[in-house]
Design an enzyme around this catalytic site. Structure first.
Site, PDB file in Angstrom:
ATOM      1  N   LYS A 286      -8.104   9.709  -0.821  1.00 28.04           N
ATOM      2  CA  LYS A 286      -7.283   9.039  -1.833  1.00 28.04           C
ATOM      3  C   LYS A 286      -8.197   8.502  -2.932  1.00 28.04           C
ATOM      4  O   LYS A 286      -9.088   7.700  -2.668  1.00 28.04           O
ATOM      5  CB  LYS A 286      -6.503   7.889  -1.187  1.00 28.04           C
ATOM      6  CG  LYS A 286      -5.768   6.977  -2.176  1.00 28.04           C
ATOM      7  CD  LYS A 286      -5.208   5.735  -1.490  1.00 28.04           C
ATOM      8  CE  LYS A 286      -4.697   4.722  -2.505  1.00 28.04           C
ATOM      9  NZ  LYS A 286      -4.242   3.465  -1.855  1.00 28.04           N
TER      10      LYS A 286
ATOM     11  N   LYS B  88       1.624  -5.564  -8.983  1.00 27.69           N
ATOM     12  CA  LYS B  88       0.938  -6.488  -8.092  1.00 27.69           C
ATOM     13  C   LYS B  88       0.793  -7.853  -8.770  1.00 27.69           C
ATOM     14  O   LYS B  88       0.640  -7.925  -9.991  1.00 27.69           O
ATOM     15  CB  LYS B  88      -0.463  -5.973  -7.770  1.00 27.69           C
ATOM     16  CG  LYS B  88      -0.533  -4.702  -6.948  1.00 27.69           C
ATOM     17  CD  LYS B  88      -1.985  -4.290  -6.751  1.00 27.69           C
ATOM     18  CE  LYS B  88      -2.100  -2.978  -5.993  1.00 27.69           C
ATOM     19  NZ  LYS B  88      -1.726  -3.113  -4.577  1.00 27.69           N
TER      20      LYS B  88
ATOM     21  N   ASP C 189       4.168   0.668  -5.644  1.00 26.84           N
ATOM     22  CA  ASP C 189       2.862   0.220  -5.164  1.00 26.84           C
ATOM     23  C   ASP C 189       2.483   0.889  -3.851  1.00 26.84           C
ATOM     24  O   ASP C 189       1.368   0.711  -3.365  1.00 26.84           O
ATOM     25  CB  ASP C 189       2.860  -1.309  -5.005  1.00 26.84           C
ATOM     26  CG  ASP C 189       1.463  -1.879  -4.842  1.00 26.84           C
ATOM     27  OD1 ASP C 189       0.501  -1.199  -5.264  1.00 26.84           O
ATOM     28  OD2 ASP C 189       1.332  -2.984  -4.306  1.00 26.84           O
TER      29      ASP C 189
ATOM     30  N   ARG D  63       0.046   7.070  -0.535  1.00 21.11           N
ATOM     31  CA  ARG D  63       0.621   8.039   0.405  1.00 21.11           C
ATOM     32  C   ARG D  63       1.306   9.188  -0.332  1.00 21.11           C
ATOM     33  O   ARG D  63       1.419  10.291   0.215  1.00 21.11           O
ATOM     34  CB  ARG D  63       1.588   7.332   1.341  1.00 21.11           C
ATOM     35  CG  ARG D  63       2.806   6.712   0.692  1.00 21.11           C
ATOM     36  CD  ARG D  63       3.489   5.678   1.554  1.00 21.11           C
ATOM     37  NE  ARG D  63       2.675   4.474   1.689  1.00 21.11           N
ATOM     38  CZ  ARG D  63       3.000   3.432   2.458  1.00 21.11           C
ATOM     39  NH1 ARG D  63       4.124   3.441   3.160  1.00 21.11           N
ATOM     40  NH2 ARG D  63       2.211   2.390   2.530  1.00 21.11           N
TER      41      ARG D  63
END
Length: 499
Positions: free
Chosen positions: A266, A278, A348, A352
């Site tokens: 990643k 965030k 956020d 994945r």
């Protein structure tokens, strides 16, 4: 810092710093020095202050020899409790003690050998020193000076086998440490410099220094052709084009039995959280969100330079997660490379999405195993703290191999489960999948349950969540107290070299 080997050199200048071990004896406040040469013991005993030195961990005692050399006795505690990791840590502390006052030092390595294993002992010595020497100061106008430039590993007696092992250890561990430090450099680079486009160029340039490595870089148009809808959704708000860096290492000899391992990383060069923004405190240090990609590249780099016997593919999914009028909104539904639809409940939870498409791409290459690494979930820190890497997998044998590699190099790793309720929790009512579970509990394993959907079930796969161990490993003296740690590079390198 350079390492070299010598055998009981008689041509000493009389100005050397010579490093030897000192052990604490059980139940006595006295140092065990029976393995020292008589000359050292005589000089030590003549100094009154030597009576207060008991060989405890973290302590050191300096004393002169008659020829003008200085002995540094390094306290290692009780010999029975010493292990390779504690030796690595103590050698890191030695570096910190001597780096500013000595240009070179001699280490009497045969006195430091543990469990009659010269290779592992040398690995601990070299790694402790070299990893502790790391600094990231390229953006400082005034840089700190390190006087120590040379370490001589000295054997007491001529022994062809030990000489060969010492030279081998210097070569191999120098490469491993250089690769760990290269990984650290990438992670520490600020996001206004290390954007996706520049990151890909850096890796492409470095890959030209490796052995038998080919590289291709896929840009936005190629990702569209690959139908990587999840990856592109994360990049939608970015000022920089996404990059999928595809590296391939081929060993010297390839047969039908040659294994093929795929590494996936990643590479979020910065993560604002997207529209699921965030809070400011959590956004700080999000330059570290590409540590998974730098970790797998560091291992790939070391394994290729050390001529691994397996074919290795390394895939880096690189973008940032930013906000503009084109950024993906929560509640969006996108289509993944493998055709599954995904409801994006939280922008956020973006790592994945990138990993899923790259894992699908990796699966099509039909490797014997796939290992991905990512700073994926804050939940991993809640589960395992800052010291332990989370491991999830669909294959028990692969788990056993990776855990064994981690133990071999003294890195902490723990398996977490992927269970059927977690898989069900990642199902959406209006799409095939959703990118968030129904509760915040079990978040690390639920993220792995999501990723599992994009891996060919016939391929052994392991997911490493390095969110806790990727930076600021202040409990390890060979890691910076702040900044990238380079953890897990050594585990993956060990795995790749022992297939």
């Amino acid at each position: 810092m350079k390492f070299s080997m010598s055998v009981n050199s008689k041509n000493k200048k009389g100005q050397e710093l010579i490093i030897i071990p000192a052990h604490k004896t059980k139940n006595k406040k006295v140092v065990s020095n029976t393995n020292w040469p008589q000359e050292y013991r005589n000089s030590f005993s003549k100094i009154k202050a030597s009576k207060s030195f008991d060989g405890s961990k973290g302590k050191a005692f300096l004393f002169p020899l008659e020829n003008g050399s200085t002995i540094m006795a390094v306290g290692l505690g009780e010999k029975e409790s010493l292990n390779f990791e504690s030796l690595r840590c103590e050698m890191a502390n030695v570096f910190k003690k001597i780096q500013h006052d000595n240009s070179e030092a001699i280490i009497k390595i045969e006195q430091f050998i543990l469990e009659d294993d010269i290779e592992k002992s040398l690995a601990s010595i070299i790694q402790g020193l070299m990893l502790a020497a790391y600094k990231f100061e390229r953006h400082l106008t005034t840089k700190s000076e390190t006087k120590l430039k040379k370490i001589i590993l000295e054997l007491d007696n001529k022994n062809p086998k030990n000489e060969k092992l010492t030279k081998k250890a210097i070569h191999e561990n120098s490469i491993v440490c250089e690769s760990v430090n290269f990984c650290r450099d990438l992670v520490n680079e600020p996001p206004n410099i290390l954007n996706s486009e520049y990151y890909a160029k850096l890796v492409e340039k470095d890959s030209k220094t490796l052995n038998r490595v080919k590289v291709k870089v896929l840009g936005k148009d190629q990702l569209k052709k690959e139908k990587m809808g999840m990856f592109l959704s994360v990049n939608a708000g970015s000022a920089y084009a996404p990059r999928l860096v595809h590296l391939t290492y081929t060993p010297k000899k390839v047969t039908k039995k040659t294994k093929h391992i795929a590494l996936v990383g990643k590479g979020l060069t910065f993560d604002t959280g997207g529209y699921s923004l965030k809070p400011s405190g959590s956004m700080m240090n999000m330059k570290f969100d590409m540590a998974g990609s730098s970790t797998v590249y560091g291992a790939f780099r070391a394994a290729s330079l050390l001529n691994s016997d397996v074919k290795i593919t390394c895939l880096l999914g690189i973008t940032d997660n930013a906000v503009n009028e084109k950024a993906t909104m929560p509640d969006s539904i996108v289509k993944a490379r493998n055709g599954k639809t995904v409801e994006i409940l939280n922008t956020d939870a973006e790592g994945r999405l990138v990993l899923g498409d790259v894992l699908s791409y990796a699966s099509d290459l039909k490797p014997d195993a796939i290992i991905d690494a990512a700073t994926l979930t804050g939940a991993c820190l809640v589960s395992l703290g800052n010291e332990i890497c989370g491991l999830m997998s669909n294959n028990d044998y692969l788990v056993e191999q990776i855990l064994s590699s981690a133990k071999e190099v003294d890195e902490y790793m723990w398996q977490l489960p992927i269970i059927e309720p977690f898989r069900k929790d990642m199902k959406s009512n209006i799409a095939d999948l959703k990118n968030m579970g129904g509760s915040r509990f079990g978040g690390t394993s639920k993220a792995a349950a999501f990723l599992e959907n994009f891996v060919d079930p016939k391929i052994p796969w392991a997911h490493l969540d390095i969110a806790g161990v990727g930076d600021s490993q202040s409990h390890l003296p060979y890691c910076p107290t702040k900044g990238a740690s380079g953890s897990i590079v050594r585990t993956l390198t060990n795995y790749l070299l022992n297939q």
